[in-house]
Design a protein around this motif. Structure first.
Motif, mmCIF file in Angstrom:
data_model
loop_
_atom_site.group_PDB
_atom_site.id
_atom_site.type_symbol
_atom_site.label_atom_id
_atom_site.label_comp_id
_atom_site.label_asym_id
_atom_site.label_seq_id
_atom_site.Cartn_x
_atom_site.Cartn_y
_atom_site.Cartn_z
ATOM 1 N N TYR A 1 43.223 42.495 31.315
ATOM 2 C CA TYR A 1 43.260 43.883 31.769
ATOM 3 C C TYR A 1 43.599 43.997 33.246
ATOM 4 N N CYS A 2 43.721 42.847 33.913
ATOM 5 C CA CYS A 2 43.897 42.864 35.356
ATOM 6 C C CYS A 2 45.221 42.253 35.786
ATOM 7 N N MET A 3 45.517 41.064 35.243
ATOM 8 C CA MET A 3 46.724 40.345 35.671
ATOM 9 C C MET A 3 47.706 40.266 34.529
ATOM 10 N N GLY B 1 42.455 39.838 43.759
ATOM 11 C CA GLY B 1 42.377 38.438 43.404
ATOM 12 C C GLY B 1 40.936 37.911 43.428
ATOM 13 N N GLU B 2 40.854 36.612 43.464
ATOM 14 C CA GLU B 2 39.525 36.019 43.541
ATOM 15 C C GLU B 2 39.257 35.650 45.007
ATOM 16 N N CYS C 1 44.285 34.123 41.932
ATOM 17 C CA CYS C 1 43.079 34.104 41.115
ATOM 18 C C CYS C 1 43.066 32.877 40.223
ATOM 19 N N TYR D 1 44.738 43.124 40.405
ATOM 20 C CA TYR D 1 44.446 41.872 41.114
ATOM 21 C C TYR D 1 44.963 41.908 42.550
ATOM 22 N N LEU E 1 41.434 32.936 37.353
ATOM 23 C CA LEU E 1 41.364 33.431 35.972
ATOM 24 C C LEU E 1 42.577 34.317 35.696
ATOM 25 N N ARG E 2 42.734 34.705 34.461
ATOM 26 C CA ARG E 2 43.863 35.562 34.075
ATOM 27 C C ARG E 2 43.379 36.649 33.109
ATOM 28 N N CYS E 3 42.397 37.445 33.544
ATOM 29 C CA CYS E 3 41.872 38.501 32.671
ATOM 30 C C CYS E 3 43.017 39.447 32.274
ATOM 31 N N ASN F 1 34.431 36.386 40.493
ATOM 32 C CA ASN F 1 34.254 35.939 39.106
ATOM 33 C C ASN F 1 33.273 34.775 39.028
HETATM 34 FE FE1 SF4 Z 1 39.868 38.532 36.383
HETATM 35 FE FE2 SF4 Z 1 39.076 39.230 38.883
HETATM 36 FE FE3 SF4 Z 1 41.025 37.465 38.488
HETATM 37 FE FE4 SF4 Z 1 41.448 39.998 37.910
HETATM 38 S S1 SF4 Z 1 41.096 39.202 39.911
HETATM 39 S S2 SF4 Z 1 42.094 38.198 36.717
HETATM 40 S S3 SF4 Z 1 39.416 40.595 37.164
HETATM 41 S S4 SF4 Z 1 38.888 37.252 37.851
#
Ligand code: SF4
Ligand code: SAM
Length: 334
Positions: free
Chosen positions: A26-28, A67-68, A20, A330, A22-24, A96
């Motif tokens: 609540y997810c990663m 993941g993304e 991914c 993720y 990003l590193r949200c 995302n």
């Molecule tokens: Fe954010 Fe989606 Fe990446 Fe999880 S998989 S960190 S929710 S963008």
């Protein structure tokens, strides 16, 4: 294909990568995690074959996630392969949107029907805090690009996490005032240890929305019914939706299973239980044998979750092919 509780399994979520951009929180996990080697990830032919087998068992709708998913270089080939499968009526994508502006056209051509975009705030600073990345402008361009193309649907998903402030999700709801996109609030599910605390739940969020934007009127549920409940707001182009992942259990009507990037079929988001399909695919099993293994696994789908991440309940006592491989959000794809 029905599970022992009479639920028809018609919806498959396919996580195509654990990577991914990003590193949200609540997810990663915050620390750098080892990414799966490419050889471990299902190839596009393997995904197409599994979707074909599952379509034969009654799956009609597929969603690509991660993941993304747009981090996967051959994502269009994955989509086109699934779209070729007889019996698949809808192919969605959850993203995302950071890479969407560049890829939206080729994804539409490949056969993606609907795009769900995850966005938890419309503030640049808050986006950077939530995602630990500075790609807000790209994500907004991705959203605009998706809306400019003839996808059957473009929806925005916004998680009500413990970090969120009302200004974050009210800002995202406000997008539906001027954009033809439904905004859905998703209740936070406590799946990682990095995000802790109490999060606002849907009933309270709905009261706050009414205080700001006027009376919510229940909207007609569009078929096929998913877990979201919808309302309209005066003067809004898009609807407001809520996915009560925690405050109201919709498990009794759950129609979904999940395929992880490494080929584990997971039976419930909250349980690390399922069946490892990659050894069957790569071990020369015939489609009929894999179909039978999937049907046997689905017979073990839990009736409901318990609001927290569970282990592989009872797996040890059963067939050896059942997985017990902890997967973060993720890796499973939400
Ligand atoms: Fe954010 Fe989606 Fe990446 Fe999880 S998989 S960190 S929710 S963008
Ligand atoms: N990267 C893509 C994205 O963010 O849209 C797809 C994968 S992401 C895991 C899929 C969805 O799961 C996103 O809408 C994300 O907000 C949601 N999600 C992730 N962790 C969650 C959590 N702990 N509780 C609720 N939703 C979560």
């Amino acid at each position: 294909m029905k599970d022992p509780f009479g639920r028809s399994i018609e919806y498959l979520r396919v996580s195509v990568t654990d990577r991914c951009n990003l590193r949200c929180g609540y997810c990663m996990p915050q620390e750098d995690m080892p990414m799966l080697p490419h050889t471990e990830i299902l190839q596009y032919e393997e995904i197409e074959r599994l979707v074909g087998i599952m379509a034969g068992l009654g799956v009609k709708r597929v969603r690509l996630t991660g993941g993304e998913p747009l981090m996967r270089k051959d994502i269009e080939r994955v989509a086109a392969g699934i779209k070729r499968v007889k019996g698949i009526e809808f192919l969605g994508l959850t993203t995302n949107a950071v890479l969407l502006a560049d890829k939206a056209e080729t994804l539409l051509e490949a056969g993606i029907d609907g795009v769900n975009i995850s966005l938890d705030t419309t503030s640049l600073e808050r986006y950077e805090l939530f995602t630990r990345r500075n790609t807000f402008a790209q994500a907004m361009q991705g959203l605009q690009k998706a809306l400019s193309l003839p996808f059957a649907s473009v929806k925005i998903n916004c998680v009500l996490s413990p970090q969120s402030l009302p200004a974050d999700w009210l800002g995202v709801i406000k997008l539906a005032q001027t954009l033809p996109a439904d905004v859905r609030l998703i209740e936070w599910m406590p799946m990682t240890t990095d995000t802790q605390g109490a999060a606002v739940q849907a009933p309270e969020a709905l009261r706050t929305i009414e205080e700001h934007f006027g009376t919510l009127t229940p909207a007609k549920q569009t078929a096929p019914a998913g877990p979201a409940e919808y309302w309209t707001l005066p003067g809004f182009l898009g609807r407001v939706g809520v996915i009560h992942a925690m405050s109201k259990c919709f498990c009794t009507s759950c129609n979904r299973v999940r395929l992880t990037a490494v080929g584990d079929l997971k039976l419930c988001l909250f349980y690390d239980e399922g069946i490892a399909l990659k050894p069957l695919l790569r071990g020369g099993m015939a489609n009929e044998e894999i179909a039978s293994a999937i049907t046997q696994a689905v017979a073990r789908k839990p009736l409901r979750h318990q609001g927290k991440k569970m282990g592989a309940a009872g797996a040890a006592a059963s067939a050896t092919s059942l997985i017990d491989r902890p997967c973060g959000m993720y890796r499973v794809g939400g």
